[in-house]
Scaffold this active site. Structure first.
Site, PDB file in Angstrom:
ATOM      1  N   ASP A 199       0.873  -1.181   0.000  1.00 52.38           N
ATOM      2  CA  ASP A 199       0.000   0.000   0.000  1.00 52.38           C
ATOM      3  C   ASP A 199       0.905   1.224   0.000  1.00 52.38           C
ATOM      4  O   ASP A 199       2.135   1.093   0.085  1.00 52.38           O
ATOM      5  CB  ASP A 199      -0.946  -0.003   1.208  1.00 52.38           C
ATOM      6  CG  ASP A 199      -2.256   0.717   0.899  1.00 52.38           C
ATOM      7  OD1 ASP A 199      -2.206   1.894   0.492  1.00 52.38           O
ATOM      8  OD2 ASP A 199      -3.325   0.103   1.035  1.00 52.38           O
ATOM      9  N   HIS A 276      -3.409   3.357  -4.684  1.00 53.89           N
ATOM     10  CA  HIS A 276      -2.714   2.981  -3.444  1.00 53.89           C
ATOM     11  C   HIS A 276      -1.286   2.517  -3.727  1.00 53.89           C
ATOM     12  O   HIS A 276      -0.812   1.544  -3.134  1.00 53.89           O
ATOM     13  CB  HIS A 276      -3.487   1.877  -2.703  1.00 53.89           C
ATOM     14  CG  HIS A 276      -4.674   2.399  -1.937  1.00 53.89           C
ATOM     15  ND1 HIS A 276      -4.559   2.954  -0.686  1.00 53.89           N
ATOM     16  CD2 HIS A 276      -5.987   2.454  -2.247  1.00 53.89           C
ATOM     17  CE1 HIS A 276      -5.766   3.326  -0.254  1.00 53.89           C
ATOM     18  NE2 HIS A 276      -6.640   3.039  -1.190  1.00 53.89           N
ATOM     19  N   GLU A 332     -10.241   2.841  -4.704  1.00 53.96           N
ATOM     20  CA  GLU A 332      -9.919   4.235  -4.366  1.00 53.96           C
ATOM     21  C   GLU A 332      -8.827   4.874  -5.221  1.00 53.96           C
ATOM     22  O   GLU A 332      -8.058   5.690  -4.718  1.00 53.96           O
ATOM     23  CB  GLU A 332      -9.521   4.319  -2.875  1.00 53.96           C
ATOM     24  CG  GLU A 332     -10.634   3.874  -1.952  1.00 53.96           C
ATOM     25  CD  GLU A 332     -10.279   3.993  -0.476  1.00 53.96           C
ATOM     26  OE1 GLU A 332     -11.124   4.493   0.272  1.00 53.96           O
ATOM     27  OE2 GLU A 332      -9.177   3.570  -0.066  1.00 53.96           O
TER      28      GLU A 332
HETATM   29  C1  ACM Z   1     -11.069  -0.412   1.258  1.00 55.83           C
HETATM   30  O1  ACM Z   1     -11.474  -0.432   2.425  1.00 55.83           O
HETATM   31  N1  ACM Z   1     -10.517   0.692   0.743  1.00 55.83           N
HETATM   32  C2  ACM Z   1     -11.178  -1.564   0.403  1.00 55.83           C
END
Ligand code: ACM
Length: 693
Positions: A199, A276, A332
């Site tokens: 991440d 991410h 995201e």
């Molecule tokens: C998430 O909680 N962004 C998958």
């Protein structure tokens, strides 16, 4: 004094009663209890199973706390065998367990079922309590024997995917800590460890193909993720003084995979892309749209080098991880970077893609195709649906159930992980809990969740593979804190994952969970103290009575479809909201005044009108600037009854709840309540009930 002595006399009985009830998590589908118990004293076990699995299972059993010795005799105390009589076990994980005067028998059609049968035996076994006098007080004394109540159990899981997720990027957790949690997963019959390995805040998987990823981003100069996030998001060398973090060598990863396999757990790696990926771009700036690292988190989809990178990484991931599923994240991504990038625009034109959502979908399809060519299945967060879902993708539904519903309706598999599975939310009165992601998720909410949405047909519901507990680690810097967030809520999700709804019962589960917390503490875990649970807001615990209950309500400004509460009745259902605006009792209004009218049905004397609001700065929710209450007898001509201004500092952090309204004397059939926006663009107003008295 006499009363105190009487209590001492009753204490052993109470302990006995506690110990003698059968407490198995997750609850078996079918359990009958007989009268009596079988004592395991210098006890033996036999195992009828071939191959290397037999050695592993025998090893596991021999080293368990029951201290069973392997025997070749048909008369061993615990007889474990593959049932070849054609008994109809529901799945490979199903098993039968019988305990009677002759001992204990565990049977299954597959080794997995035998393993779960043995887990059940471990939970059934209790050390009998003998009492020892110390002065005038009796104390319990532990001995080496175990007792197993006579039972007849037939058990099988409801779902194939019973997952637990761990984020090791925001904060790093050691292999020892991971194995410690894997042992609990096995106890609760969970079978998928979703390992969130990469991440923004650090790449944790050492790769031969790109050793730079861990060399550059596995360490940072500040220990806490939130400090890192607020202080420029920089990484540092492992040898820098004060460096914090870590990564897993390939050998450590293989060791964890093997450890998990012996516990019948598949390790599913997650490699986040195309969002991410701050840490990837910090290592390889050429994969960013701007060609610069430390600017954003999105890989450039217009750049062929991105695909070379992704395929090389995934090739090595597939070499290390035998899992059928590989998780590619997908959540995201800030797609606006692709909209401004000439390479991404050129790709869109070449491929006939009409927007950046389709561009992400193009990326996901290519990745899915690559994995499929290597015999693997792709799973991704529900954003992968947007712009078109890849043909064989499995969806992990996290933004509510919609993703899972869409997937199942279009013939795709789905795993349900909506916010009631997000264990990073506080589990009790949030003001007294450690700082967290913002919500309130008590164990009961986890327990009551049914992963099969009511909207699905039976056929569609077959695509729901299961359910998973997620634990993101932004606010979780220590091992003890991690365990505090997992337990005992993980038990609730495990029971939902394993036990069919007809065999679930919250009161029984809660009693088991209270016992389990004590057991966990004795094993060196740090669970939440369920026995001291405060519970939801006092205001939310009991319905209230008032004149507007069940009356028709019209909205001048519509409620946000993201937070509709439980529908149009929410503001007049007599139910106050709890600590979280996601509990179905609060309605949200985004960037708008809130303006509704209630019809009381006839002209009435009214003396008080109020509504309640939340302020949560970190969630972008403010008190209204001012509220105005109007009354009308005919629904045409409204008179202002009163107004009240906000008295809460808009900068104040933490949870704030306030009631605003009017008190006086009036007659009205129609009551209009207006709450004026707080003036923060994109800000929210949340309210739970309009009380009319
Ligand atoms: C998430 O909680 N962004 C998958």
């Amino acid at each position: 004094m006499k009363r105190i002595l009487a209590l001492f006399a009753l204490w052993p009985l109470w302990l006995w009663a506690q110990e003698s009830s059968i407490q198995i998590i997750p609850q078996p589908q079918h359990l009958e209890q007989g009268n009596g118990r079988y004592t395991l004293h210098n006890a033996t076990f036999s195992l009828r199973l071939d191959g290397s699995e037999a050695h592993e299972l025998a090893d596991y059993i021999s080293t368990s706390p029951l201290q069973l010795k392997r025997s070749r005799s048909e008369k061993a105390d615990v007889r474990i065998f593959l049932d070849e009589t054609g008994k109809n076990f529901e799945s490979d994980e199903a098993y039968s367990l019988k305990a009677d005067t002759t001992g204990i028998e565990i049977s299954a059609r597959h080794e997995a079922g035998l393993f779960y049968g043995f887990q059940t035996l471990l939970q059934l076994s209790r050390q009998p309590i003998t009492l020892e006098r110390v002065g005038c007080v009796l104390f319990p004394k532990e001995e080496g024997d175990f007792e197993v109540p006579y039972v007849n159990i037939d058990d099988a899981p409801r779902f194939k995917w019973r997952g637990m997720h761990m984020d090791v990027s925001r904060h790093f957790f050691s292999p020892r800590q991971i194995k410690k949690q894997l042992r609990m997963m096995a106890r609760y019959k969970l079978n998928r460890f979703h390992w969130h390995l990469t991440d923004d805040s650090g790449w944790r998987l050492e790769l031969k193909s790109y050793p730079q990823l861990t060399q550059t981003t596995a360490y940072r100069p500040v220990a806490h993720y939130m400090d890192w996030s607020e202080q420029g998001r920089r990484f540092c060398n492992k040898d820098t003084k004060g460096a914090s973090g870590g990564c897993y060598t390939r050998a450590e990863v293989r060791d964890i995979i093997d450890y998990a396999r012996r516990l019948h757990i598949t390790v599913v790696p997650e490699i986040e892309m195309p969002g991410h990926s701050w840490e990837v771009l910090a290592t390889f700036p050429e994969l960013a749209c701007s060609g610069k690292g430390y600017e954003n988190s999105e890989l450039c989809i217009g750049n062929d080098k991105t695909f070379t990178f992704v395929e090389k990484v995934l090739s090595e991931v597939m070499e290390i991880f035998p899992s059928e599923y590989i998780h590619i994240g997908g959540d995201e991504a800030d797609r606006s970077h692709w909209a401004k990038c000439s390479k991404c625009q050129a790709r869109m034109q070449r491929e006939g893609l009409s927007d950046v959502r389709e561009l992400q979908s193009y990326f996901t399809r290519r990745v899915e195709d690559f994995l499929a060519r290597h015999g693997r299945k792709m799973v991704g967060w529900d954003e992968i649906i947007e712009g078109g879902l890849s043909p064989r993708a499995t969806v992990m539904s996290w933004r509510g159930e919609e993703g899972g519903i869409t997937a199942a309706r279009t013939g795709h598999d789905a795993i349900m992980t909506p916010w009631v599975c997000y264990l990073d939310n506080a589990q009790d009165f949030p003001i007294y809990e450690p700082r967290g992601i913002g919500g309130y998720l008590p164990i009961r909410r986890c327990y009551d969740y049914d992963p099969v949405p009511a909207a699905l047909t039976e056929q569609e519901a077959r695509h729901i593979l299961g359910v998973q507990a997620n634990l993101w680690a932004e606010f979780i810097p220590t091992e003890a804190h991690q365990e505090y967030m997992y337990y005992p809520r993980l038990c609730a999700i495990a029971e939902t994952a394993w036990t069919k709804p007809q065999a679930k019962n919250y009161e029984r589960f809660r009693a088991k969970a209270l016992g389990e917390v004590e057991w966990l503490k004795r094993q060196g875990y740090y669970p939440f103290e369920l026995k001291y649970e405060y519970g939801d807001r006092v205001e939310a615990q009991h319905p209230i009575a008032h004149k507007a209950i069940g009356r028709p309500i019209t909205y001048v400004t519509p409620v946000s479809p993201k937070y509709p509460g439980s529908g149009d009745n929410t503001l007049v259902d007599g139910l106050r909201g709890g600590f979280t605006y996601q509990d179905g009792r609060w309605q949200g209004f985004e960037s708008k005044d809130f303006d509704v009218t209630i019809d009381l049905g006839s002209v009435e004397d009214i003396s008080h009108v109020e509504a309640e609001f939340i302020q949560r700065l970190d969630q972008w929710i403010w008190m209204p600037r001012e509220v105005i209450v109007y009354g009308s007898e005919d629904g045409q001509n409204f008179t202002e009854l009163g107004r009240q201004q906000n008295d809460v500092d808009p900068q104040i952090p933490g949870f704030q709840f306030r009631h605003y309204g009017w008190t006086g004397q009036a007659r009205a059939r129609y009551v209009r309540y207006v709450a004026l926006q707080n003036g923060h663009p994109g800000g929210w107003i949340f309210t739970d009930e309009i009380v009319v008295q």
